[in-house]
Design an enzyme around this catalytic site. Structure first.
Site, PDB file in Angstrom:
ATOM      1  N   SER A 102       0.832  -1.191   0.000  1.00 26.34           N
ATOM      2  CA  SER A 102       0.000   0.000   0.000  1.00 26.34           C
ATOM      3  C   SER A 102       0.873   1.249   0.000  1.00 26.34           C
ATOM      4  CB  SER A 102      -0.966  -0.036   1.189  1.00 26.34           C
ATOM      5  OG  SER A 102      -2.004   0.901   1.018  1.00 26.34           O
ATOM      6  N   ASP A 146      -7.673  -3.212  -7.719  1.00 28.08           N
ATOM      7  CA  ASP A 146      -7.237  -2.856  -6.373  1.00 28.08           C
ATOM      8  C   ASP A 146      -8.375  -2.138  -5.651  1.00 28.08           C
ATOM      9  OD1 ASP A 146      -6.078  -1.298  -4.189  1.00 28.08           O
ATOM     10  OD2 ASP A 146      -4.130  -1.904  -4.998  1.00 28.08           O
ATOM     11  N   HIS A 203      -6.239  -6.132  -2.096  1.00 27.90           N
ATOM     12  CA  HIS A 203      -5.265  -5.101  -1.767  1.00 27.90           C
ATOM     13  C   HIS A 203      -4.303  -5.674  -0.735  1.00 27.90           C
ATOM     14  CE1 HIS A 203      -3.713  -0.997  -1.372  1.00 27.90           C
ATOM     15  NE2 HIS A 203      -3.745  -1.142  -0.065  1.00 27.90           N
TER      16      HIS A 203
END
Length: 420
Positions: free
Chosen positions: A202, A298, A365
């Site tokens: 991330s 995502d 994700h």
């Protein structure tokens, strides 16, 4: 015996990112690595190596970094968690950059300042190491006995800012934190490493892209250095209203935190600073071998980039963002277009034989640190051409095979773990 905490679920991580973004989003026991006299190690006794899929690792506060101005948002020292390597892994290191979104305004940064994302005083003192950070040979066969360290995230700018906001009293010193902790790790053993892998997911995955070549420059030429960015390929794309929500958001982060001065010069020589915070404008110029792991759909980018609330005042995307089956044909077509843009963004990057790719057709994700997605066990890692994530990353790192895996469009892959 230490109590183990269950790692947060991916839906919980999604919720946390959206909140902080302000609505966007075996081995044998080994001795601890040496710690400088001025360091404070939380927890008691040496870190233990276990066969378990998850091991809880204590935190080290790097007090010496304060003298260099390397501090969290609230001025507290930075921190890291280290599980020492053993055997063949004693001179091999994984450096993991913790993720946790960004802050782009006085309001959102003030909110972060009083949490573990802005202060080492509020961080969990022990955290589980899972997935690529696991000490289990079965779960993590290529990296289980390496020195594995997570640099904690408390700057709100992907370890890239360097300024102080007098009005709010907030420090944005991510670049200094990066420099200080890496210098410290080099002093306690990483300087003589044979192999190093920089990774993160991330905002940590974006940080990997920003800092990959920097890490290479800090280490001897004899050290093999490679980088893995998980869920860090944020795209500069139009949202459902035709605006550029994420570009505006990233622009605020770059300006507020003084990030422009620390962005890759090869990019800033030709583009503005905000553009150079987007990986698609950086990855082709990175010299150090890199692996990009990303879900083509995502879920954070769907919320952050494509359909943030401000671009969807009528709420027509609300159901689709939480449940794939609720997406109508037009919405799915828009998401397929996003997937195509992601695939297009890595075409130049993929031309280098030293680089690797695993772009799945999952709604997900962050997959490298999740027990359920890192390794291929029944019901485990998503696969592309019958190869899961852990095997793909290992084959790439150790040059066992070239890995350029790009999945077909959703819903072609029934091995995915979808979280929406």
């Amino acid at each position: 015996m230490r109590s183990r905490r269950r790692p947060p679920s991916l839906p919980a991580l999604v919720a946390a990112v959206v909140l902080v973004c302000g609505g966007f989003c075996c081995c044998a026991e080994a001795d601890s690595s040496p710690v400088a006299a001025d360091e404070l190690m939380s927890g008691s006794g040496p870190a233990r190596r276990r066969r378990a899929a998850s091991v809880t690792v204590p935190m080290t506060i790097l007090k010496s970094a304060v003298s260099e101005g390397a501090v969290c948002m609230d001025g507290t020292p930075p921190a890291y968690n280290l599980d020492p390597g053993s055997g063949t892994g004693s001179r091999r290191w994984i450096v993991n950059l913790e993720g946790g979104a960004w802050c782009n305004s006085a309001r959102t940064c003030q909110l972060s300042k009083g949490t573990g994302r802005g202060s080492s005083d509020h961080m969990d003192k022990e955290i589980p190491f899972t997935g690529i950070m696991s000490s289990s040979r079965a779960i993590n066969p290529d990296f289980y006995n390496w020195n594995r360290v997570k640099i904690r995230y408390c700057d709100g700018g992907s370890f890239a800012g360097d300024t102080y906001n007098k009005e709010t009293g907030i420090y944005f010193r991510g670049q200094r934190i990066w420099n200080a902790v890496i210098k410290h790790l080099i002093s306690i053993g990483m300087g003589s490493a044979d192999q190093v892998l920089l990774t993160g997911c991330s905002s940590g995955g974006l940080a990997v892209i920003l800092h990959c070549d920097q890490l290479r420059s800090f280490l001897p030429a004899s050290t093999t250095v490679k980088c893995l960015s998980d869920a860090g390929l944020y795209l500069d794309v139009a949202d459902i209203s035709g605006g550029r929500s994420v570009r505006s958001y990233f622009g605020d982060i770059v300006a507020l935190q003084g990030i422009g001065q620390n962005l890759p010069p090869a990019c800033t020589a030709r583009l503005d600073a905000t553009s150079c915070f987007f990986p698609q404008n950086i990855i082709n110029d990175i010299k150090t071998p890199m692996f990009i792991l990303n879900a083509a759909y995502d879920v954070i980018q769907i919320s952050l980039s494509l359909a943030p609330d401000r671009a969807d005042p009528s709420g027509s995307w609300r159901a689709c963002k939480s449940k794939r089956s609720a997406c109508n044909a037009s919405q799915m077509s828009f998401l397929q277009g996003f997937r195509d843009q992601m695939v297009s963004s890595v075409q130049g990057f993929s031309q280098s034989r030293s680089n690797g790719l695993f772009i799945s057709s999952c709604f997900a994700h962050c997959q490298s640190e999740q027990l359920g997605t890192w390794n291929y066990v029944p019901g485990g890692s998503p696969t592309i051409q019958n190869k899961g994530i852990a095997k793909s990353v290992g084959d790439w790192y150790f040059n066992r095979a070239e890995v350029k895996a790009i999945d077909c469009r959703y819903p072609c892959n029934n091995t995915c773990h979808h979280i929406m």
